[in-house]
Design a protein around this motif. Structure first.
Motif, short mmCIF file in Angstrom:
data_model
loop_
_atom_site.label_atom_id
_atom_site.label_comp_id
_atom_site.label_asym_id
_atom_site.label_seq_id
_atom_site.Cartn_x
_atom_site.Cartn_y
_atom_site.Cartn_z
N GLU A 1 57.34 63.16 12.32
CA GLU A 1 58.31 62.31 11.65
C GLU A 1 58.57 61.13 12.57
O GLU A 1 59.06 61.30 13.69
CB GLU A 1 59.61 63.04 11.35
N TRP B 1 50.85 74.42 17.66
CA TRP B 1 52.12 73.97 17.09
C TRP B 1 52.78 75.00 16.18
O TRP B 1 53.93 74.83 15.77
CB TRP B 1 51.93 72.65 16.33
N THR B 2 52.09 76.10 15.88
CA THR B 2 52.71 77.16 15.07
C THR B 2 53.62 78.06 15.91
O THR B 2 54.35 78.88 15.36
CB THR B 2 51.65 78.03 14.37
N ALA C 1 63.22 69.84 8.92
CA ALA C 1 62.22 70.87 8.66
C ALA C 1 60.85 70.21 8.54
O ALA C 1 60.58 69.49 7.57
CB ALA C 1 62.57 71.62 7.37
N LEU C 2 60.02 70.43 9.53
CA LEU C 2 58.67 69.85 9.53
C LEU C 2 57.65 70.96 9.70
O LEU C 2 57.86 71.90 10.46
CB LEU C 2 58.51 68.85 10.70
N ALA C 3 56.54 70.84 8.99
CA ALA C 3 55.45 71.80 9.15
C ALA C 3 54.88 71.67 10.56
O ALA C 3 54.93 70.59 11.16
CB ALA C 3 54.37 71.53 8.11
N PRO C 4 54.34 72.76 11.13
CA PRO C 4 53.80 72.71 12.49
C PRO C 4 52.81 71.56 12.68
O PRO C 4 51.86 71.41 11.90
CB PRO C 4 53.12 74.07 12.65
N THR D 1 53.27 68.41 12.24
CA THR D 1 53.54 67.23 11.41
C THR D 1 54.56 66.32 12.09
O THR D 1 55.58 66.77 12.62
CB THR D 1 54.06 67.66 10.04
N GLY E 1 56.81 68.94 14.22
CA GLY E 1 57.17 70.28 13.79
C GLY E 1 56.50 71.36 14.61
O GLY E 1 55.39 71.19 15.13
N THR E 2 57.20 72.49 14.75
CA THR E 2 56.65 73.66 15.43
C THR E 2 56.82 74.87 14.51
O THR E 2 57.19 74.72 13.34
CB THR E 2 57.40 73.92 16.75
N GLY E 3 56.61 76.05 15.05
CA GLY E 3 56.82 77.25 14.26
C GLY E 3 58.27 77.54 13.98
O GLY E 3 58.58 78.38 13.12
N VAL F 1 49.51 64.25 11.42
CA VAL F 1 49.50 65.59 11.94
C VAL F 1 48.80 65.65 13.31
O VAL F 1 47.73 65.08 13.48
CB VAL F 1 48.80 66.57 10.98
#
Length: 314
Positions: A266, A213-214, A259-262, A264, A275-277, A310
């Motif tokens: 919503e 996911w990064t 804006a979501l962390a990789p 994560t 979320g992705t990179g 996550v």
């Protein structure tokens, strides 16, 4: 010409049908042996074998094409040429030498690009805009034989490997028949592949299909589509494997892409974002461990998944 067709999976059936309807004499079919399938693991004939039996064409199912008994059976059929689509076994030189015009393979890429077992998947994963199919004479080196003809096909933004392969199988069937026509009347001469532009497409394994996911959203989108339907893209959720069907890219400038962390999540009323990179993507259908495949929003609602959970965490 007298032809013996070699193929195994469903993707080879359109070519078999086209050859059966062509002006060539289909005198036999070669396919892989019956294999276990389903929950009962009963032996089941390949899709090509099943279709050949419906057509009333003799079917050969050698354990390996190097078997002397098989090669004698093939010689007895006296083929002028052996067209091939996704047969699934390496052909020894002794088998390649039997038909006068050799074995002509339909490969689902524009050679010399994407030689190997998974050309369609790799073309999507790499972000190619155009791919195609090529007919060529089989030689000992992997997909390196001289080519007869090529067709091209645009890769659509939402194409999965399954979608694209279905179109190439249908279009390629006509190309294969036209190639045999040209070989028979002498209008087609095989040309050696150029040395520039060679790339390889090895089989995509289950471990290759795990999502990181990064990575950028665009790259994840391509990976998931390339791995659909097989081997299937996946991640983990609460320590269990979690399968992912194609995702939807979101407009980075719109309100839809928070804006979501990789990895994560919503969770919204009718959507689940991850979320992705780069920017978030919207999940489509998912399959949690022990569950049926369903829309991500239904899964989140049914298992009470909340924003902040996550994917991919060990």
């Amino acid at each position: 010409m007298r032809i013996v067709f070699a193929g195994t999976p469903e993707v080879a059936v359109p070519a078999l049908n086209a050859l059966a309807e062509s002006g060539h004499e289909l005198v036999g079919v070669v396919t892989r042996p019956d294999a276990p399938a389903g929950r009962g693991r009963k032996l089941v004939a390949s899709p090509v074998a099943q279709r050949a039996e419906e057509l009333g064409v003799p079917v050969l199912k050698p354990e390996h094409p190097r078997d002397p008994e098989f090669q004698e059976q093939l010689k007895a059929l006296r083929p002028d040429c052996c067209p091939v689509v996704a047969y699934g076994a390496l052909l020894p030189q002794s088998a390649l030498d039997i038909p006068e015009h050799g074995w002509v393979n339909l490969h689902f890429s524009c050679l010399p690009a994407w030689r190997g077992a998974a050309p369609v998947q790799h073309s999507i994963w790499a972000g190619d805009e155009v791919t195609g199919a090529t007919t060529f004479r089989i030689v000992k080196a992997l997909d390196a034989g001289p080519t007869f003809g090529v067709m091209t096909e645009r890769i659509r933004p939402t194409d999965t490997a399954g979608d694209l392969l279905e179109r190439l199988a249908e279009g390629g069937a006509g190309l294969l028949v036209a190639t045999l026509d040209g070989i028979e009347d002498g209008s087609l001469v095989a040309r050696e592949q150029p040395e520039d532009g060679v790339s390889f497409a090895p089989k995509i394994l289950v471990e290759d299909a795990r999502i990181d996911w990064t990575l950028p959203a665009v790259q994840i989108d391509r990976q998931v589509r390339a791995c659909t339907p097989g081997p299937g893209a996946w991640t983990t959720f609460e320590g269990e494997r979690f399968k992912i069907a194609p995702v939807t890219l979101l407009d980075a400038d719109g309100d839809e892409a928070p804006a979501l962390a990789p990895g994560t999540l919503e969770v919204r009323k009718n959507a689940v974002l991850v979320g992705t990179g780069t920017t978030a993507v919207r999940l489509g259908e998912v399959k949690a461990f022990g569950k049926k495949q369903m829309q991500a929003a239904d899964w989140a609602r049914g298992t009470r998944v909340e924003t902040g959970a996550v994917l991919g965490a060990e």
